[in-house]
Design an enzyme around this catalytic site. Structure first.
Site, short mmCIF file in Angstrom:
data_model
loop_
_atom_site.label_atom_id
_atom_site.label_comp_id
_atom_site.label_asym_id
_atom_site.label_seq_id
_atom_site.Cartn_x
_atom_site.Cartn_y
_atom_site.Cartn_z
N ASP A 162 96.01 110.03 94.46
CA ASP A 162 94.10 109.77 93.85
C ASP A 162 94.15 108.17 94.67
O ASP A 162 93.95 107.21 93.59
CB ASP A 162 93.60 109.88 92.71
CG ASP A 162 92.51 109.27 92.81
OD1 ASP A 162 91.57 109.53 93.64
OD2 ASP A 162 91.86 109.57 91.21
N PRO A 169 97.10 97.46 99.22
CA PRO A 169 98.28 98.68 98.09
C PRO A 169 98.27 99.48 98.31
O PRO A 169 99.32 99.64 98.24
CB PRO A 169 97.63 98.38 96.52
CG PRO A 169 95.61 98.30 96.96
CD PRO A 169 95.98 97.57 98.07
N1 SPD Z 1 87.73 105.12 101.25
C1 SPD Z 1 87.12 105.62 99.95
C2 SPD Z 1 88.46 106.35 99.51
C3 SPD Z 1 88.37 106.04 98.36
C4 SPD Z 1 88.77 107.77 98.13
N2 SPD Z 1 89.68 106.82 96.26
C5 SPD Z 1 89.04 106.93 95.31
C6 SPD Z 1 89.62 106.69 93.47
C7 SPD Z 1 88.47 107.92 92.80
N3 SPD Z 1 89.12 107.94 91.95
#
Ligand code: SPD
Length: 283
Positions: A162, A169
């Site tokens: 995720d 980072p």
């Molecule tokens: N373009 C942004 C993509 C972000 C995906 N992850 C976000 C974290 C949500 N838990």
């Protein structure tokens, strides 16, 4: 007009550099902190509720986060026959963990998040998501995901990456080496799902990723969710599996028993893998 000059509008900085930009009006900046890794910002908006941004890029909004967190979680967890040991790389807001612990057969959830500040801020501003970290099955490690994974062999049934975008980072989480670490850390029938950007706006990047993903995992698919505040209104995921096919081995009874869903259901599990015609040249 003076009033419009006083209004606060913002959008996804990463996409703005490429000449495309969704604008969202904000009422207030609730928090802005610079951690050792990034700038973390929470704003309050009339259209989408509270929004979390890292380095000016939207991570989640209260209004549409369910479409992302439910799809990145329940798709693999409703395919693996007995997912017990789960790892989340990233996921410092807690939304993915909130969905994982809806599955009663889970034994443990390890979370490897590089930035302690993200969890601290989300505990304060997004308790409906980050409250999930208090579940006794959850263990948090503050470390770079690639460094964490490279020491692990054959330990997890499902790994969910995720991540933020392939800049800042999160960069190491999009490399071929990282996918090899994922393969090694999974058990012999494990499944990994990765955040894999927009099929419409990041087509070349997805094509590049699938070249090595297909070499490493015998079963690899792209599926997507509709999330209005992500670039192009959608976001995709890489489904990387050693043994189980995402549709042939899908367990609808398990999906039907999940509580409190806003987006995921049995039919959407299938339709998420149906892609537009141009995608045949991408994968
Ligand atoms: N373009 C942004 C993509 C972000 C995906 N992850 C976000 C974290 C949500 N838990």
């Amino acid at each position: 007009m003076i009033l419009s000059q006083l209004e606060l509008w913002f959008g996804d900085q990463y996409e703005k550099e490429k000449g495309r930009y969704l604008q969202i009006k904000a009422d207030n900046v609730l928090k802005k902190v610079v951690s050792p890794f990034q700038e973390i910002c929470v704003v309050d908006t009339p259209a989408f509720g509270k929004i979390l941004m890292n380095d000016g890029i939207i991570m989640l909004t209260e209004a549409d986060e369910a479409g992302y967190h439910e799809m990145i979680t329940h798709v693999p967890l409703c395919v693996h026959p007995l997912p017990q040991d789960i790892l989340v790389i990233g996921g410092g807001d807690g939304g993915t963990v909130r969905e994982i612990i809806k599955h009663p057969q889970i034994n443990k959830v390890d979370v490897c998040e590089i930035d302690e500040k993200v969890i601290e801020i989300c505990r304060e501003y997004f308790p409906d998501l980050a409250g999930s970290f208090d579940n006794p099955k959850v263990h948090i490690y503050f470390q770079d995901g690639a460094q964490f994974l490279k020491k692990i062999e054959n330990q997890y049934d499902v790994i969910i990456v995720d991540s933020s975008d392939p800049i800042g980072p999160g960069t190491t989480l999009f490399t071929e080496q990282f996918y090899r670490f994922l393969f090694g850390a999974l058990k012999e029938d494990g499944i990994a799902v990765t955040q894999l950007e927009s099929l419409f706006w990041h087509t070349d990047f997805i094509h590049h990723t699938f070249q090595f993903m297909k070499e490493i995992f015998s079963i690899s698919y792209y599926y997507y969710s509709m999330v209005p505040t992500y670039p192009s209104g959608m976001i995709g995921f890489g489904f990387c599996s050693k043994k189980y096919h995402p549709l042939d081995q899908f367990i609808p009874d398990r999906a039907n028993k999940l509580p409190d869903l806003k987006y995921y259901h049995v039919d959407i599990h299938h339709s998420a893998f149906i892609l537009p015609a141009f995608a045949k040249d991408v994968f």
